[in-house]
Motif scaffolding. Structure first.
Motif, PDB file in Angstrom:
ATOM      1  N   ALA A 110       0.854  -1.179   0.000  1.00 50.33           N
ATOM      2  CA  ALA A 110       0.000   0.000   0.000  1.00 50.33           C
ATOM      3  C   ALA A 110       0.891   1.231   0.000  1.00 50.33           C
ATOM      4  O   ALA A 110       1.987   1.217   0.561  1.00 50.33           O
ATOM      5  N   GLU A 111       0.425   2.288  -0.622  1.00 48.81           N
ATOM      6  CA  GLU A 111       1.234   3.500  -0.722  1.00 48.81           C
ATOM      7  C   GLU A 111       1.059   4.324   0.554  1.00 48.81           C
ATOM      8  O   GLU A 111       0.412   5.376   0.575  1.00 48.81           O
ATOM      9  N   ILE A 112       1.681   3.831   1.624  1.00 49.23           N
ATOM     10  CA  ILE A 112       1.545   4.464   2.936  1.00 49.23           C
ATOM     11  C   ILE A 112       2.328   5.769   2.989  1.00 49.23           C
ATOM     12  O   ILE A 112       1.864   6.782   3.495  1.00 49.23           O
ATOM     13  N   GLY A 113       3.567   5.726   2.475  1.00 49.84           N
ATOM     14  CA  GLY A 113       4.401   6.903   2.503  1.00 49.84           C
ATOM     15  C   GLY A 113       3.844   8.023   1.634  1.00 49.84           C
ATOM     16  O   GLY A 113       3.355   7.781   0.534  1.00 49.84           O
ATOM     17  N   ARG A 114       3.921   9.238   2.142  1.00 47.89           N
ATOM     18  CA  ARG A 114       3.465  10.402   1.383  1.00 47.89           C
ATOM     19  C   ARG A 114       4.444  11.545   1.605  1.00 47.89           C
ATOM     20  O   ARG A 114       5.129  11.603   2.628  1.00 47.89           O
ATOM     21  N   PHE A 115       4.474  12.466   0.632  1.00 49.77           N
ATOM     22  CA  PHE A 115       5.310  13.648   0.798  1.00 49.77           C
ATOM     23  C   PHE A 115       4.805  14.754  -0.113  1.00 49.77           C
ATOM     24  O   PHE A 115       4.456  14.518  -1.273  1.00 49.77           O
ATOM     25  N   GLN A 116       4.790  15.960   0.434  1.00 52.97           N
ATOM     26  CA  GLN A 116       4.451  17.150  -0.343  1.00 52.97           C
ATOM     27  C   GLN A 116       5.124  18.338   0.333  1.00 52.97           C
ATOM     28  O   GLN A 116       5.233  18.385   1.572  1.00 52.97           O
ATOM     29  N   CYS A 117       5.571  19.294  -0.489  1.00 50.34           N
ATOM     30  CA  CYS A 117       6.255  20.442   0.088  1.00 50.34           C
ATOM     31  C   CYS A 117       5.990  21.680  -0.759  1.00 50.34           C
ATOM     32  O   CYS A 117       5.243  21.630  -1.751  1.00 50.34           O
ATOM     33  N   SER A 118       6.628  22.775  -0.413  1.00 49.79           N
ATOM     34  CA  SER A 118       6.387  24.053  -1.094  1.00 49.79           C
ATOM     35  C   SER A 118       7.049  24.127  -2.465  1.00 49.79           C
ATOM     36  O   SER A 118       6.820  25.100  -3.190  1.00 49.79           O
ATOM     37  N   ASP A 119       7.850  23.135  -2.846  1.00 50.99           N
ATOM     38  CA  ASP A 119       8.506  23.123  -4.151  1.00 50.99           C
ATOM     39  C   ASP A 119       7.834  22.084  -5.047  1.00 50.99           C
ATOM     40  O   ASP A 119       8.000  20.875  -4.840  1.00 50.99           O
ATOM     41  N   PRO A 120       7.066  22.515  -6.063  1.00 50.91           N
ATOM     42  CA  PRO A 120       6.365  21.550  -6.931  1.00 50.91           C
ATOM     43  C   PRO A 120       7.316  20.576  -7.630  1.00 50.91           C
ATOM     44  O   PRO A 120       6.938  19.423  -7.864  1.00 50.91           O
ATOM     45  N   MET A 121       8.529  21.021  -7.975  1.00 49.45           N
ATOM     46  CA  MET A 121       9.457  20.112  -8.638  1.00 49.45           C
ATOM     47  C   MET A 121       9.850  18.964  -7.724  1.00 49.45           C
ATOM     48  O   MET A 121       9.896  17.799  -8.144  1.00 49.45           O
ATOM     49  N   LEU A 122      10.125  19.242  -6.466  1.00 47.06           N
ATOM     50  CA  LEU A 122      10.445  18.165  -5.532  1.00 47.06           C
ATOM     51  C   LEU A 122       9.262  17.213  -5.361  1.00 47.06           C
ATOM     52  O   LEU A 122       9.456  15.995  -5.202  1.00 47.06           O
ATOM     53  N   ASN A 123       8.048  17.731  -5.413  1.00 47.40           N
ATOM     54  CA  ASN A 123       6.868  16.868  -5.323  1.00 47.40           C
ATOM     55  C   ASN A 123       6.816  15.905  -6.503  1.00 47.40           C
ATOM     56  O   ASN A 123       6.531  14.710  -6.349  1.00 47.40           O
ATOM     57  N   ASP A 124       7.086  16.426  -7.703  1.00 46.56           N
ATOM     58  CA  ASP A 124       7.090  15.564  -8.889  1.00 46.56           C
ATOM     59  C   ASP A 124       8.197  14.517  -8.791  1.00 46.56           C
ATOM     60  O   ASP A 124       8.011  13.354  -9.186  1.00 46.56           O
ATOM     61  N   ILE A 125       9.348  14.921  -8.301  1.00 49.07           N
ATOM     62  CA  ILE A 125      10.476  13.988  -8.173  1.00 49.07           C
ATOM     63  C   ILE A 125      10.142  12.895  -7.169  1.00 49.07           C
ATOM     64  O   ILE A 125      10.452  11.720  -7.386  1.00 49.07           O
ATOM     65  N   TRP A 126       9.495  13.259  -6.072  1.00 48.51           N
ATOM     66  CA  TRP A 126       9.092  12.243  -5.097  1.00 48.51           C
ATOM     67  C   TRP A 126       8.118  11.256  -5.735  1.00 48.51           C
ATOM     68  O   TRP A 126       8.216  10.043  -5.511  1.00 48.51           O
ATOM     69  N   GLN A 127       7.188  11.749  -6.541  1.00 51.31           N
ATOM     70  CA  GLN A 127       6.206  10.875  -7.180  1.00 51.31           C
ATOM     71  C   GLN A 127       6.863   9.870  -8.120  1.00 51.31           C
ATOM     72  O   GLN A 127       6.533   8.681  -8.108  1.00 51.31           O
ATOM     73  N   ILE A 128       7.796  10.321  -8.956  1.00 50.81           N
ATOM     74  CA  ILE A 128       8.425   9.374  -9.887  1.00 50.81           C
ATOM     75  C   ILE A 128       9.337   8.409  -9.134  1.00 50.81           C
ATOM     76  O   ILE A 128       9.522   7.260  -9.558  1.00 50.81           O
ATOM     77  N   SER A 129       9.884   8.852  -8.000  1.00 50.01           N
ATOM     78  CA  SER A 129      10.706   7.954  -7.188  1.00 50.01           C
ATOM     79  C   SER A 129       9.847   6.842  -6.597  1.00 50.01           C
ATOM     80  O   SER A 129      10.252   5.675  -6.574  1.00 50.01           O
ATOM     81  N   ARG A 130       8.668   7.197  -6.116  1.00 54.83           N
ATOM     82  CA  ARG A 130       7.772   6.179  -5.560  1.00 54.83           C
ATOM     83  C   ARG A 130       7.342   5.184  -6.629  1.00 54.83           C
ATOM     84  O   ARG A 130       7.363   3.966  -6.408  1.00 54.83           O
ATOM     85  N   HIS A 131       6.951   5.682  -7.803  1.00 50.92           N
ATOM     86  CA  HIS A 131       6.490   4.779  -8.854  1.00 50.92           C
ATOM     87  C   HIS A 131       7.624   3.870  -9.329  1.00 50.92           C
ATOM     88  O   HIS A 131       7.396   2.680  -9.597  1.00 50.92           O
ATOM     89  N   THR A 132       8.822   4.409  -9.405  1.00 51.73           N
ATOM     90  CA  THR A 132       9.985   3.594  -9.779  1.00 51.73           C
ATOM     91  C   THR A 132      10.171   2.441  -8.805  1.00 51.73           C
ATOM     92  O   THR A 132      10.363   1.287  -9.210  1.00 51.73           O
TER      93      THR A 132
END
Length: 962
Positions: free
Chosen positions: A543-565
């Protein structure tokens, strides 16, 4: 674990060859049972060599087994009582895919199936209802083409199936199996090579139907006239099926091209740049540089005379197992025939091998000899008649090594005319009952590109209506941009399906990774209706328990592709990539484990991976770099990372039992590594001394500096395991070993004139010409440098000198980022992530790339693999340091919450806990008040150690759960 004696089943197979190449064999057993036998359930235990798909009364139940060493083969157990019909005839059916060759995730055994169905009565007493024996029926799957070629050197075979040749209802109860033969019993449970059967240690993988998002393109295409894929490795070195090591051979490939009148023709090599030599037509030789195009795809235009033209190519080279794709094309009609005349199975012969060699990187090197007089003399051959002078060397190319249905070549080498995509064509990607009607083009094939919108990994499935004999080819790849397609060279990621008459559906038996899917309709006699195409996304169940979001949209996108990878690279082990290899690389998995903890709380898969590694000791006491594998290869750093990963797993889970069991395994291999210290006290050995895909000197023999540095860390981490396991004496010894190695590194591998650690000392004593960021990073991370040296190295890490070799992969960046964390330079860490991973996001990446772009050497191709788990590090660092959540003791009964804003104004997210539950953190800065507002949700009883960033006061709200 089940004792061998508890099994009543026997191993079964068909009669004939013990380990047939690429055989799909079907098994069936019908039976009845009383309704009372299912009161407490009915379950089946099963395993096979190499892979199986299990059906009960026509319904797919599961696939397996998970990868494992043959001497500890895993079995699966399924509850199937709900699928059985009391008082009626029931059927258990199994398709077994036997590879017959070793690869990077399988060691060759022999064909075999064992299964046992048990029922439990109300009193708990179990009864064996059926077990594999000679009464089971079996037949080879006649619809599968056994001569299909290898997908890649790392994997097994491509999928070619003819629906006309096989009844898809063979697994159902009503199927007539009267023509099938009885299975042959080959031995009891406990026989070689499967001396122990061990219960599966992880949950079953997912199969989630996932649809594409659009049809991207439509074209009318004409492939090259004649295409084939050849297994040169098996032809020249037949016993290479027993391992996956590199082999070299010297020899020639020959055929006759027969044409009715003089014409121009093109010779094409559409894949395999590792074997590419000169070729001749009728004795006229063309050197390799006469071909056009970039390796591995090359083309040569030649003039053919009327009648027979003798073609010969020098195929001397090295092969890991990938197929050699070759083709011929001409405007005039021609045929390719055997130089030995009619009656031959294939049109090719080989001349040689005049020499062969097997290469194992941690053993003495072997060299291929190219000076055999007959090898030199054979180059003068100008016609088929001349082969008689080399009769002892000439061998017909057997059908089992010759794939005449080269779908990959047809997708790569073609003439293409783009078409407008009609709106109706989009129906194939929509979960509805309306089909796409595929447009047909006279004399040409129809080709479509489907975009799944993101990288996926699993099993292709489709439904269509077509005339009998219509060929539907599928080809998955990862990247395209501005009309340019990055073909998956050295990965034949194709499926060929020949239709029977009418409406039909098919689900692939072969796992593949892709984002884009090319579909070609060939030889259609009437319109084809494609109702759907989808992929059954298959991965470790999380399950996708881990989550992350911050004030930098680019870091949010990077976190998303890291999770999917990370998700896509979690199969029955971590794998480096879902497309090219699907291989469990030991060193990669250390970083992947840390990422997985923060994304999913995934510990079962980590423990499974760590426990698999010592099984390679029969190949080498240094432990192999990918397991379980037929490639006996050693990357010392990968073994060191495994030791570190074992220590980190103990810190995550707090399992003393794990530490006690793994410490002797770590001790065994590190003691062997200590035997490779030279008189200076430095690790000096032969191996694949890799750390990064970058042009710094890391030779396969000699003293490689980062390797010595990582060994000091591994010794210290192993000392920690020893202490937990109660071996205090060896713990102290290992700390002393690490101290001495560190002293030797500082004495011999620091260059005062460069003010840096050199990258290596070659075998002849030469210091490296290169000075790299890689070596300085590892020096900092492993605590090698002290005093002024440490200060110098810190400056390099925060402002990398342009003259140093720069970091070449996200894998190496993980260690760089760890070093920056030690230095407290979170600002540099986030900026490096933004820069390097931002380039991926800006290039439409949905997963993290294996390498960083190299515009000089790879102007179009940004990376080889577009989904690589070793690259997903940002997900770990953003959770552990930006969010600030880290375990403070083994098992995480205490948790540190220490956010590091580094220019961000807010962040929020969730981190899974090792034994269930999670901790949610959100923070926001009030710069004017120099205050951080911090909210934490955590389980009751979890001790929190809250530390605000330097210079800020914390305003904290803690919400307790449970």
């Amino acid at each position: 674990m089940t004792e061998q004696a508890a099994w009543k089943a026997q191993w079964i197979w068909g009669s004939g060859v013990e380990s047939p190449r690429n055989e799909w064999r079907c098994f069936r057993k019908t039976f009845t049972y009383d309704a009372n036998e299912r009161q407490k359930g009915c379950s089946i235990r099963i395993t096979a060599d190499s892979r199986y798909v299990l059906y009960v009364n026509g319904k797919q139940v599961g696939r397996g087994p998970v990868r494992s060493w043959p001497f500890e083969l895993k079995y699966d157990e399924y509850e199937i009582g709900h699928l059985l019909k009391p008082g009626e005839t029931n059927t258990v059916a199994v398709l077994v895919l036997h590879f017959g060759v070793s690869n990077f995730y399988y060691l060759r055994g022999r064909g075999g199936l064992v299964a046992e169905l048990e029922t439990a009565a109300a009193d708990g007493v179990k009864t064996t209802l059926l077990a594999t024996d000679e009464t089971w029926k079996t037949a080879v799957h006649a619809g599968h083409e056994a001569s299909s070629s290898r997908m890649s050197c790392q994997q097994a075979f491509t999928e070619i199936t003819d629906a006309r040749a096989w009844d898809e209802g063979w697994m159902a109860t009503g199927y007539d199996d009267a023509s099938w033969k009885n299975a042959a019993v080959i031995g009891p449970v406990g026989m070689e090579p499967w001396v122990r059967l061990v219960e599966r240690d992880i949950p079953h993988l997912t199969e989630e139907p996932t649809y594409p998002v659009r049809v991207e393109a439509l074209s009318a295409v004409t492939p090259a006239s004649w295409l084939a894929a050849l297994d040169l490795r098996s032809q020249f070195v037949p016993n290479s099926a027993d391992h996956a090591n590199n082999v070299s051979f010297s020899g020639y490939l020959a055929a006759v091209i027969r044409i009715n009148k003089p014409a121009r023709a093109t010779i094409g090599i559409t894949d395999d740049g590792r074997i590419f030599g000169p070729c001749s037509i009728n004795g006229t030789w063309y050197e390799a540089d006469s071909f056009t195009g970039d390796l591995p795809e090359r083309y040569l235009t030649v003039e053919l005379r009327q009648g027979d033209n003798f073609f010969m190519m020098d195929v001397t080279g090295t092969s890991h197992g990938h197929a050699f794709h070759i083709g011929f094309d001409s405007e005039e009609t021609f045929e390719v025939v055997s130089p030995l005349g009619d009656g031959q199975a294939t049109p090719f012969v080989t001349v040689g091998p005049f020499d062969t060699a097997e290469h194992i990187d941690h053993q003495a090197p072997t060299h291929l000899k190219r000076d055999h007089p007959d090898y030199i003399r054979a180059k003068s051959l100008a016609d088929a008649a001349g082969l008689s002078e080399f009769a002892e060397w000439v061998k017909p190319f057997p059908a089992e090594y010759f794939n005449a249905q080269d779908a990959f070549g047809a997708f790569v080498w073609k003439k293409s005319e783009p078409q407008v995509v009609p709106h109706n064509l989009q129906n194939m990607v929509i979960a509805s009952c309306d089909p796409s009607v595929i447009p047909l083009y006279s004399g040409r094939d129809t080709e479509m590109i489907v975009d799944f919108g993101r990288e996926l990994s699993g099993y292709l499935s489709f439904e269509l209506e077509a005339a009998a004999g219509t060929i539907v080819d599928f080809y998955g790849y990862e990247y395209m941009r501005d009309g340019w397609i990055q073909h998956t060279y050295q990965l034949d990621n194709t499926l060929r399906y020949t239709s029977r008459e009418g409406r039909q559906a098919y689900t692939s038996f072969v796992r593949r990774g892709l984002r884009y899917l090319m579909i070609a309709i060939r030889g259609a006699a009437s319109p084809v209706k494609l109702y759907e195409v989808k992929l059954l996304q298959s991965n470790f169940p999380i399950a996708e328990i881990g989550r992350f979001q911050c004030s930098d949209p680019m870091l949010n996108d990077i976190w998303q592709i890291s999770r999917h990878t990370t998700r896509l690279c979690m199969e029955d082990t971590f794998v480096d990539c879902p497309a090219f290899e699907q291989t469990f690389w030991v060193g990669d998995a250390r970083n992947e484990a840390l990422i997985g903890y923060y994304m999913f709380g995934a510990s079962e898969i980590v423990e499974r991976c760590l426990r698999l590694v010592p099984g390679s000791k029969f190949q080498t006491p240094l432990y192999a770099d990918q397991v379980p594998s037929g490639w006996s290869s050693v990357i010392p750093n990968w073994t060191f990372f495994w030791v570190t990963a074992c220590a980190e797993y103990y810190k995550y889970k707090g399992s003393r039992t794990f530490a006690e069991e793994m410490w002797p395994q770590a001790e065994q291999t590190l003691d062997r590594y200590m035997q490779n210290l030279d008189e200076r006290g430095l690790l000096n050995m032969r191996g694949w001394n890799l750390l990064d895909w970058a042009p710094f000197e890391q030779p396969n023999a000699g003293i490689v500096t980062p390797q010595n540095m990582f060994m000091t860390k591994a010794l210290r981490d192993a000392a920690g395991l020893a202490a937990v396991a109660g071996d205090d004496a060896k713990s102290r010894t290992y700390i002393a070993y690490a101290d001495r190695l560190r002293e030797a590194i500082n004495m011999h591998l620091w260059d005062e004139s460069r003010q840096a650690y050199i990258d290596c000392l070659h075998e002849d004593g030469r210091p490296s010409a290169t000075t790299s960021m890689q070596t300085q990073v590892v020096a900092s991370l492993c605590g090698i440098a002290e005093g002024e040296r440490a200060e110098t190295i810190e400056r390099y890490l925060t402002e990398p000198p342009a003259a140093f070799v720069q970091i070449g992969s996200p894998f190496m960046s993980f260690f760089y980022h760890e070093a920056l964390v030690k230095l407290g330079r979170f600002d540099v860490l986030l900026e490096d992530i933004r820069t390097n991973y931002g380039a991926m996001v800006e290039n439409d990446a949905t997963t993290c790339w294996e390498m960083y772009p190299d515009p000089v050497n790879r102007p179009k191709m940004p990376t080889r693999s577009h989904c690589h788990a070793w690259s997903a590090g940002p997900a770990y660092f953003l959770g552990a340091y930006t969010l600030g959540v880290r375990g403070a003791d083994p098992g995480w009964s205490k948790v540190i919450v220490e956010p590091q804003p580094a220019g961000l104004t807010w962040a929020r997210g969730t981190v899974p806990l090792p034994d269930g539950g999670s901790i949610a953190v959100s923070w926001r800065l009030d710069e004017a008040a120099r205050r951080i507002r911090l909210r934490i949700e955590a389980p009751r009883g979890l001790e929190l150690l809250i530390q605000p960033p330097d210079g800020y006061e914390a305003e904290t709200e803690v919400v307790r759960l449970g």
